[in-house]
Design a protein around this motif. Structure first.
Motif, mmCIF file in Angstrom:
data_model
loop_
_atom_site.group_PDB
_atom_site.id
_atom_site.type_symbol
_atom_site.label_atom_id
_atom_site.label_comp_id
_atom_site.label_asym_id
_atom_site.label_seq_id
_atom_site.Cartn_x
_atom_site.Cartn_y
_atom_site.Cartn_z
ATOM 1 N N LYS A 36 1.114 -0.698 -0.239
ATOM 2 C CA LYS A 36 -0.020 0.272 0.381
ATOM 3 C C LYS A 36 0.874 1.070 0.377
ATOM 4 O O LYS A 36 0.416 1.968 -0.816
ATOM 5 C CB LYS A 36 -0.705 -0.221 1.045
ATOM 6 N N PRO A 37 2.283 1.575 0.781
ATOM 7 C CA PRO A 37 2.387 2.819 1.027
ATOM 8 C C PRO A 37 3.247 3.940 -0.349
ATOM 9 O O PRO A 37 3.359 4.302 -0.890
ATOM 10 C CB PRO A 37 3.742 2.559 1.369
ATOM 11 N N ALA A 39 -0.617 5.679 -7.120
ATOM 12 C CA ALA A 39 -1.668 6.013 -7.140
ATOM 13 C C ALA A 39 -1.400 7.926 -7.044
ATOM 14 O O ALA A 39 -1.876 8.734 -8.435
ATOM 15 C CB ALA A 39 -2.584 5.921 -6.103
ATOM 16 N N ASN A 40 -0.675 8.018 -6.494
ATOM 17 C CA ASN A 40 0.272 10.540 -7.188
ATOM 18 C C ASN A 40 1.025 10.450 -8.114
ATOM 19 O O ASN A 40 0.396 11.244 -8.726
ATOM 20 C CB ASN A 40 0.815 10.241 -5.435
ATOM 21 N N GLU A 41 1.451 9.363 -8.928
ATOM 22 C CA GLU A 41 2.115 9.690 -9.940
ATOM 23 C C GLU A 41 0.788 9.500 -10.753
ATOM 24 O O GLU A 41 1.230 9.930 -12.260
ATOM 25 C CB GLU A 41 3.207 8.624 -10.303
ATOM 26 N N THR A 43 -9.670 11.002 -9.395
ATOM 27 C CA THR A 43 -9.153 12.064 -10.165
ATOM 28 C C THR A 43 -7.815 12.409 -11.323
ATOM 29 O O THR A 43 -7.590 13.611 -11.301
ATOM 30 C CB THR A 43 -9.477 13.101 -8.593
ATOM 31 N N ALA A 44 -7.439 11.071 -11.441
ATOM 32 C CA ALA A 44 -6.189 11.468 -11.636
ATOM 33 C C ALA A 44 -6.355 11.460 -13.082
ATOM 34 O O ALA A 44 -7.222 10.703 -13.379
ATOM 35 C CB ALA A 44 -4.941 9.497 -11.883
ATOM 36 N N CYS A 71 -9.177 0.935 -4.036
ATOM 37 C CA CYS A 71 -8.364 0.374 -4.972
ATOM 38 C C CYS A 71 -7.644 0.969 -6.213
ATOM 39 O O CYS A 71 -6.674 1.406 -5.829
ATOM 40 C CB CYS A 71 -9.184 -0.511 -5.791
ATOM 41 N N LEU A 72 -8.218 2.589 -6.493
ATOM 42 C CA LEU A 72 -6.870 3.021 -7.019
ATOM 43 C C LEU A 72 -6.544 4.621 -6.159
ATOM 44 O O LEU A 72 -5.436 5.416 -7.686
ATOM 45 C CB LEU A 72 -8.373 3.945 -8.738
#
Length: 586
Positions: free
Chosen positions: A220-221, A227-229, A246-247, A304-305
């Protein structure tokens, strides 16, 4: 002409490189003479790639013994280091052992450039200038590139490994009718993210069956970083799930974007890490995306995303693998009609040990495919238990044995319609198998790339391996098989881009089955031939043969799941027979 190109580019790079700047006191530079004085026990320095390392306290930890390092103390040990070690080892110990740089060396100048506040912008500017320089040089050598179609990209910039065939052809100055500017940008984004967050840690994660703390939270980390990318939605198929994330996806997101992200992640050379990160996401979430209720989608998909939740697909059972219609895990309606009571077991489930959600195939009706349904089962439901399975390969994937004992699942967790779950399973099989092909093709290419580099590095009988004809023949056969697989794969992606889902399922199922079997055989061939080229180094976990040793173990995990080679080839020919009989009546 090749020589002229090399000379032109060399001249350009020397004249256009960003200038050295910053406070020179912040980067310690050492003379060769000064390094040479540190050549004894308790005071041992070595030079690797123009960087100076203090290995005085590392002598006892070195697996080859202290004398091996002391023999090289005070010297440039680059050649012998690369003969026995993977370059990732330097990244692991850099911060602890690095003393400084050889004065006026390229490494020292690069370190000084990195001190500039505008380093990243300068680097990107330099890269753009180098691309333009290559294009100008090619134009001067060969004339303007013919461009019959304005959408076709020609004179694509060089990207990635400089080893011929070490990257797909469109990375290496070949023209392509498939790829556009959006794919080039997506490729750069994926490579940068995976080289930052995944590739440097692959060996450590694989050896420890997952990243640090995986017993509690899996990947998860790392998933949150990806996900932030803005990358995780790129693993769940088409279209980009903009309603639940939101990506922002790349422009005109298509099958080639999917191919690129899978290919780039597979550069890690570990089926375990690849599956540990996104194996469950890529096959467990699509059934919900395409068949789940809106309430279920809103409840499950965003987590999940964004990396907060993990999902997996649970179909295979101890007694039912490729024979999906033969599964026996049962789901019987409760007397009140509000729940399904689930009993049974699932085996070899990727990510299951870390999953919050299980997309589960169950039997709600009679025998065969018409009695199968799909349910969303959640980890905290009473009666769900998981056990980590240790397998031959893919150690870091979280392979799991799952037991369901009288698990009460709300009827609202039904995915699609009751007794029509076989359709849900089959709906994503083409994508799942093609995704496996994408990974296997890159794994085979990594085997070739590692073997090619080793053939230049390793010497036998007084000359490098590459000078032996038998080694060149091994590399040649690897190239032939990899490049043919790449072309077949790209053709299948193009077909999927230009067909409706119904047309894909009618036309492509047999071809993708044959391609999946072919790709696993190519992967196995390349892993074996690379191991032969590495010799004993490929029999050791870690070191220069690390990737080859690991991928040799991973082969079976790709040749069997998703449909074994035998079943894939049989289905491919049976499908061809059905089409022949149908066409012959026209």
């Amino acid at each position: 002409q090749t020589s002229a190109l090399v000379k032109t580019l060399t001249k350009f790079f020397r004249s256009s490189a960003p200038r050295m700047s910053g406070n020179e006191g912040e980067v310690k530079q050492l003379s060769v003479e000064e390094v040479a004085r540190h050549n004894r026990e308790g005071d041992a320095w070595i030079v690797v790639d123009e960087k100076v390392y203090d290995v005085s306290d590392f002598l006892d930890a070195h697996p080859g013994g202290r004398l091996v390092i002391l023999k090289e103390a005070g010297k440039d040990a680059s050649e012998i280091f690369h003969r026995y070690h993977n370059e990732s080892l330097l990244r692991k110990y850099d911060s602890r052992l690095l003393v400084g740089y050889i004065e006026d060396s390229k490494a020292a100048k690069e370190a000084l450039r990195a001190l500039k506040p505008t380093y990243e912008q300068d680097k990107k500017r330099f890269e753009l200038k180098s691309i333009k320089a290559i294009q100008r040089t090619l134009d001067s050598m060969f004339g303007p590139a013919p461009k019959p179609d304005p959408k076709v990209l020609v004179r694509l910039p060089l990207f990635g490994a400089k080893i011929p065939y070490g990257e797909p052809s469109w990375y290496q100055l070949y023209n392509s009718s498939y790829f556009k500017e959006t794919h080039i940008q997506w490729r750069s984004k994926c490579r940068a993210a995976f080289e930052k967050h995944v590739i440097p840690f692959t060996h450590e994660w694989e050896e420890n069956y997952g990243p640090p703390g995986h017993e509690d939270h899996g990947y998860k980390p790392i998933l949150k970083k990806l996900a932030n990318e803005g990358l995780l939605p790129g693993f769940v198929g088409l279209p980009w799930p903009s309603k639940y994330t939101t990506a922002e996806g790349p422009e005109a997101f298509d099958g080639f974007h999917l191919m690129i992200i899978a290919d780039e992640l597979a550069r890690c050379g570990s089926g375990g890490v690849l599956w540990g990160l996104v194996g469950g996401l890529g096959i467990g979430l699509p059934p919900i995306l395409h068949f789940g209720s809106e309430e279920m989608k809103k409840r499950v998909i965003p987590g999940c995303l964004n990396g907060e939740k993990v999902i997996c697909l649970a179909i295979t059972e101890p007694w039912a693998g490729s024979d999906v219609a033969g599964l026996s895990t049962t789901a019987e309606k409760s007397k009140c009609g509000k729940y399904y009571i689930v009993n049974g077991s699932k085996k070899w489930i990727t990510n299951g040990i870390w999953a919050d959600y299980f997309t589960v195939a169950v039997r709600t009706g009679g025998p065969g495919p018409k009695g199968i349904s799909m349910l969303l089962i959640e980890k905290d439901m009473e009666g769900v238990s998981t056990r980590h399975m240790k397998c031959m390969g893919v150690w870091a994937s979280g392979t799991t044995y799952i037991n369901f004992e009288n698990v009460k699942v709300p009827v609202g967790n039904l995915i699609g319609e009751e007794n029509k779950g076989f359709k849900v399973i089959m709906y994503n099989f083409n994508n799942e198998r093609l995704g496996m092909v994408m990974c296997m093709c890159r794994f085979a290419r990594v085997c070739y790339e590692e073997a090619f580099k080793h053939a230049y590095r390793r010497k036998t009988f007084g000359k490098p391996l590459i000078k032996h004809q038998s080694i060149r023949m091994k590399l040649a056969k690897m190239i032939q098989k990899i490049e043919s697989t790449q072309r077949w794969m790209e053709n299948m992606v193009f077909q999927m881009n230009t067909m409706s889902r119904k047309e894909q399922n009618l036309k492509l199922g047999g071809a993708i089955c044959l391609l999946k079997a072919h790709a696993s055989q190519v992967f196995e061939f390349c892993a074996r031939e690379a191991a032969q080229i590495f010799g004993g180094a490929s029999y050791v976990r870690g070191g220069i043969g690390e990737k080859v040793e690991r991928m040799y173990r991973d082969v079976r995990a790709f040749a069997i799941p998703g449909g074994s080679e035998e079943i894939m080839m049989d289905f491919g020919v049976r499908d061809a027979s059905v089409k022949y009989e149908r066409f012959s009546k026209m």
